[in-house]
Scaffold this motif. Sequence first.
Motif, PDB file in Angstrom:
ATOM      1  N   UNK A 194      76.200   4.222 -18.078  1.00 26.23           N
ATOM      2  CA  UNK A 194      76.117   3.789 -19.473  1.00 26.23           C
ATOM      3  C   UNK A 194      77.427   3.098 -19.861  1.00 26.23           C
ATOM      4  N   UNK A 195      77.324   1.905 -20.444  1.00 28.62           N
ATOM      5  CA  UNK A 195      78.524   1.114 -20.771  1.00 28.62           C
ATOM      6  C   UNK A 195      78.456   0.590 -22.208  1.00 28.62           C
ATOM      7  N   UNK A 196      78.586   1.452 -23.198  1.00 32.63           N
ATOM      8  CA  UNK A 196      78.523   0.997 -24.590  1.00 32.63           C
ATOM      9  C   UNK A 196      79.822   0.316 -25.022  1.00 32.63           C
ATOM     10  N   UNK A 197      79.736  -0.478 -26.091  1.00 31.95           N
ATOM     11  CA  UNK A 197      80.895  -1.160 -26.650  1.00 31.95           C
ATOM     12  C   UNK A 197      81.672  -0.216 -27.570  1.00 31.95           C
ATOM     13  N   UNK A 206      77.582   7.984 -28.109  1.00 28.70           N
ATOM     14  CA  UNK A 206      76.972   8.170 -26.791  1.00 28.70           C
ATOM     15  C   UNK A 206      77.984   8.734 -25.798  1.00 28.70           C
ATOM     16  N   UNK A 207      79.194   8.206 -25.791  1.00 34.12           N
ATOM     17  CA  UNK A 207      80.216   8.711 -24.882  1.00 34.12           C
ATOM     18  C   UNK A 207      80.634  10.128 -25.275  1.00 34.12           C
ATOM     19  N   UNK A 208      80.746  10.395 -26.589  1.00 33.11           N
ATOM     20  CA  UNK A 208      81.104  11.741 -27.044  1.00 33.11           C
ATOM     21  C   UNK A 208      80.056  12.762 -26.619  1.00 33.11           C
ATOM     22  N   UNK A 209      78.772  12.394 -26.736  1.00 37.79           N
ATOM     23  CA  UNK A 209      77.696  13.304 -26.325  1.00 37.79           C
ATOM     24  C   UNK A 209      77.779  13.599 -24.829  1.00 37.79           C
ATOM     25  N   UNK A 210      78.092  12.576 -24.038  1.00 38.93           N
ATOM     26  CA  UNK A 210      78.217  12.788 -22.597  1.00 38.93           C
ATOM     27  C   UNK A 210      79.373  13.734 -22.281  1.00 38.93           C
ATOM     28  N   UNK A 214      79.685  17.899 -20.505  1.00 40.86           N
ATOM     29  CA  UNK A 214      80.342  18.113 -19.217  1.00 40.86           C
ATOM     30  C   UNK A 214      80.394  16.913 -18.313  1.00 40.86           C
ATOM     31  N   UNK A 215      80.193  15.710 -18.856  1.00 39.60           N
ATOM     32  CA  UNK A 215      80.248  14.496 -18.043  1.00 39.60           C
ATOM     33  C   UNK A 215      81.683  13.975 -17.957  1.00 39.60           C
ATOM     34  N   UNK A 216      81.913  13.079 -17.026  1.00 43.09           N
ATOM     35  CA  UNK A 216      83.190  12.380 -16.883  1.00 43.09           C
ATOM     36  C   UNK A 216      82.956  10.912 -17.208  1.00 43.09           C
ATOM     37  N   UNK A 217      83.789  10.361 -18.094  1.00 45.76           N
ATOM     38  CA  UNK A 217      83.599   8.982 -18.552  1.00 45.76           C
ATOM     39  C   UNK A 217      84.924   8.223 -18.474  1.00 45.76           C
ATOM     40  N   UNK A 218      84.812   6.908 -18.333  1.00 47.87           N
ATOM     41  CA  UNK A 218      85.971   6.040 -18.430  1.00 47.87           C
ATOM     42  C   UNK A 218      86.185   5.628 -19.879  1.00 47.87           C
ATOM     43  N   UNK A 358      79.958   3.949 -10.209  1.00 46.55           N
ATOM     44  CA  UNK A 358      78.865   4.662  -9.540  1.00 46.55           C
ATOM     45  C   UNK A 358      79.107   6.172  -9.493  1.00 46.55           C
ATOM     46  N   UNK A 359      80.320   6.614  -9.855  1.00 45.33           N
ATOM     47  CA  UNK A 359      80.629   8.047  -9.868  1.00 45.33           C
ATOM     48  C   UNK A 359      80.714   8.606 -11.280  1.00 45.33           C
ATOM     49  N   UNK A 360      80.603   7.743 -12.287  1.00 44.35           N
ATOM     50  CA  UNK A 360      80.773   8.163 -13.677  1.00 44.35           C
ATOM     51  C   UNK A 360      79.446   8.173 -14.411  1.00 44.35           C
ATOM     52  N   UNK A 361      79.406   8.930 -15.522  1.00 44.29           N
ATOM     53  CA  UNK A 361      78.214   8.928 -16.383  1.00 44.29           C
ATOM     54  C   UNK A 361      78.292   7.847 -17.449  1.00 44.29           C
ATOM     55  N   UNK A 362      79.497   7.375 -17.768  1.00 45.36           N
ATOM     56  CA  UNK A 362      79.631   6.346 -18.801  1.00 45.36           C
ATOM     57  C   UNK A 362      81.022   5.740 -18.807  1.00 45.36           C
TER      58      UNK A 362
END
Length: 411
Positions: A194-197, A206-210, A214-218, A358-362
């Motif tokens: 997922x790549x939101x602006x 969306x990133x906060x919910x991830x 327990x997700x890892x995001x950039x 490919x290793x991240x959720x967002x």
Amino acid sequence: LILIGGFVQLLAGFLAFRKYDHLGGAAFLTFSALWSSYGATRIISAAYPPLQNTTLPLGNTSHLLPASTALTSASQSHLMNIGVGNSEGFTAGAIAFLVLNAFLMILASSFNVVLLCMTAAMELLTICFLLFTLENLSLPFEIVMLSIFSIICFYGATASLANSMFGKDLMMMGPPLFTAESSKKDTEGPPPCICPKSHCTSGLRAIADLLNTGAVCGVPTDTVYALAASCRHPQAIEKVYRIKDRPQEKPICIFISNLDQLRAAAPPISPLLWEFMENVYPGGIGCIIKKGEWLKKLGVGEGYSRVGTQDSIMIRVPDLTVLVHLIDMTGPLAITSANPSGEVDSTHHDMVISRLGHKLEGVLCDGDSDEVVASTVVNCTKIDESGITIIREGCIPSGKVMQIFERVKNR
């Protein structure tokens, strides 16, 4: 001068490849090869000038020369061959260079104006070299062309090197004269995550919910892009280590949105340290302080044992509105730079997506980062006894950090 320009272009090409600009790197290396070969050719032509007469006496003439400078017949024949073939060989090489450089002029026009001017100057210099081998080059014309080329070469090489090193257009290079349009929608596949602006509220949510699940995001920061995991999810922090191939002995810091959060946790911090942090936060300076149970009041939760070391923790307040809002929605975040361990930092969200997507959720997309290096890390655990220690110099110079500390301490 030409050889120096070739070396600078070689260095710029290397830096471009390191920043994943493969097309720019290939162009820099091509020009470096051409300029270096041209400079070497000029040196060879100066060392072995063409002979005026291509015939030599057949007899042994060594008796006409002093003994210390007499040449053998074999040496005479060797020099004669160099003199005869020198002019013809260099003329053919110059013509071949003219043809190749003409194609490079077309390529350069798709990059920027400065690069086009360089290739055009190289074309004129090659013509000068061709006239030089034919002994039909006027000295004033050569001086004028070399002067023009020197100015263009110096500016272009300096600009390309500076822009490649810092990842920003610090020196103007001019727009491309034409660009090859392509349909990205037809050639590019869907992003691996997922790549939101960042400017969209829905993207931030969306990133906060991830992160809260327990997700890892950039995420973007006020320095370079980072990997983020919620401190409430220790398994997410463990995943950060696996994603980066980060050694377990290297600690991960935490980001908070403001100093009021830290005050509410009531850590045992001296007035000097409070004053110092108030002068460096928010910004690109991270302070290492003593670890304690107060971190759980801060909202670190079950990730207490996975952030920092056994005795200390680095805390930073970022100077980026988007990230501050995100932390307000998630609580403290465990943060480390978004790059495979040992590689260069990511300065654009595309770099994060291509290297680790490919290793991240967002990935929260925010364009170019504000800096090209990470934050400055300061050890403040013994600030009252022996002052502060610079652990890593980053975007904030160590001299400036020490000035802030001395000003605070004196006050």
